[in-house]
Enzyme design. Sequence first.
Site, PDB file in Angstrom:
ATOM      1  CE1 TYR A 133       1.280  -0.355   4.497  1.00 38.34           C
ATOM      2  CE2 TYR A 133      -0.273   1.853   4.498  1.00 38.34           C
ATOM      3  CZ  TYR A 133       0.945   0.953   5.075  1.00 38.34           C
ATOM      4  OH  TYR A 133       1.412   1.219   6.271  1.00 38.34           O
ATOM      5  CE  LYS A 167       3.020   2.981   3.061  1.00 36.67           C
ATOM      6  NZ  LYS A 167       3.298   3.163   4.656  1.00 36.67           N
ATOM      7  CD  GLU A 171      10.160   1.618  10.548  1.00 31.86           C
ATOM      8  OE1 GLU A 171       9.917   2.681   9.909  1.00 31.86           O
ATOM      9  OE2 GLU A 171       9.872   0.560  10.208  1.00 31.86           O
ATOM     10  CG  LEU A 208       8.266   2.294   4.757  1.00 29.81           C
ATOM     11  CD1 LEU A 208       8.265   1.290   3.857  1.00 29.81           C
ATOM     12  CD2 LEU A 208       6.933   3.083   4.961  1.00 29.81           C
TER      13      LEU A 208
HETATM   14  N1  PLP Z   1       7.915   3.648   8.982  1.00 29.12           N
HETATM   15  C1  PLP Z   1       6.612   3.097   8.892  1.00 29.12           C
HETATM   16  C2  PLP Z   1       6.657   1.623   9.572  1.00 29.12           C
HETATM   17  C3  PLP Z   1       5.306   3.359   8.393  1.00 29.12           C
HETATM   18  O1  PLP Z   1       4.471   2.568   8.339  1.00 29.12           O
HETATM   19  C4  PLP Z   1       5.491   4.371   7.833  1.00 29.12           C
HETATM   20  C5  PLP Z   1       4.326   5.225   7.192  1.00 29.12           C
HETATM   21  O2  PLP Z   1       3.194   4.551   7.263  1.00 29.12           O
HETATM   22  C6  PLP Z   1       6.656   5.406   7.820  1.00 29.12           C
HETATM   23  C7  PLP Z   1       7.696   5.081   8.434  1.00 29.12           C
HETATM   24  C8  PLP Z   1       6.609   6.792   7.141  1.00 29.12           C
HETATM   25  O3  PLP Z   1       6.765   6.752   5.756  1.00 29.12           O
HETATM   26  P1  PLP Z   1       6.167   8.055   4.900  1.00 29.12           P
HETATM   27  O4  PLP Z   1       7.015   9.074   5.215  1.00 29.12           O
HETATM   28  O5  PLP Z   1       6.372   7.501   3.503  1.00 29.12           O
HETATM   29  O6  PLP Z   1       4.736   8.228   5.180  1.00 29.12           O
END
Ligand code: PLP
Length: 286
Positions: free
Chosen positions: A33, A150, A182, A206
């Site tokens: 997603y 993701k 994270e 991520l």
């Molecule tokens: N880390 C995780 C586990 C996430 O689920 C997300 C966003 O959903 C992020 C980091 C941040 O990613 P982004 O800045 O692309 O939204």
Amino acid sequence: MSRIVHVNGTYVPEEEARVSVFDRGFLMADGVYEVTSVLGGKLVDFPGHLARLRRSLAELDMASPATDDDLLAIHRELVARNGITDGMVYLQVTRGAPPDRDFAYPNPPVPPTLVLFTQSKPGLADSPMAKTGMTVVSIPDQRWARRDIKTVQLLYPSMGKMMAKAQGADDAWMVEDGVVTEGTSNNAYIVKGNAIITRDLGPHILSGITRAAVLRFARESQMQVEERPFTIEEALTADEAFVTSATTFVMPVVRLDGQPIGAGRPGPVAARLREIYLEESRKAAV
Ligand code: PLP
């Protein structure tokens, strides 16, 4: 008026949207997603989200449901049809619905499932939390080992959010091998002097699209960026902390495990980065 969603090439009222019970996203979390923010009716960081979607699909050998141009057109159509000024567009692709449940990928492959919907969040960029800051608690990171993809396997992050709520906190920072990976749905940072410290990229986190933009703006503003692991102990002695994600942008963190970080108030670095991020992303939104 009911929301219009997109399912496999068609726009339908949400009540009429249908996905098979045999869909591998539903049965096996075999799906990926993206969440793209909408500010002023435009898509924030869209090329980044598209690029990460392509990478997630490739890592899982999953077929693409549409071209880049089509995906942009669908995003824009949903924003327009649902009258979204501020909010987000959620996109999900799964490996589709084979005739029977089976661990092996369908052979021959079946068409991937594509679903998109919007969520309206008026005033998204003016969240009161940006002024007060959020609180986090640390929890063990018990997710699978490919967090760079993701996927829709979000049960542990959901559990983490509930563990945080149970302690009266807003979110959780996950810890593995003694260091922070994270947040449950965001990237985590601490600030020490002129240095911004955040976990280095790899399968353990991520690769946030907001992270990439914020680190670029930080470097352009002559801040020092250190992409390396940090511990909860180090975070507790930091001057500031914050998280980034597509829907929260840059959000200050003011307490960790019940203890204040720095002055226990949102700090100037997080505030400045939030301001730059919002300004630049509004300019570049499509
Ligand atoms: N880390 C995780 C586990 C996430 O689920 C997300 C966003 O959903 C992020 C980091 C941040 O990613 P982004 O800045 O692309 O939204």
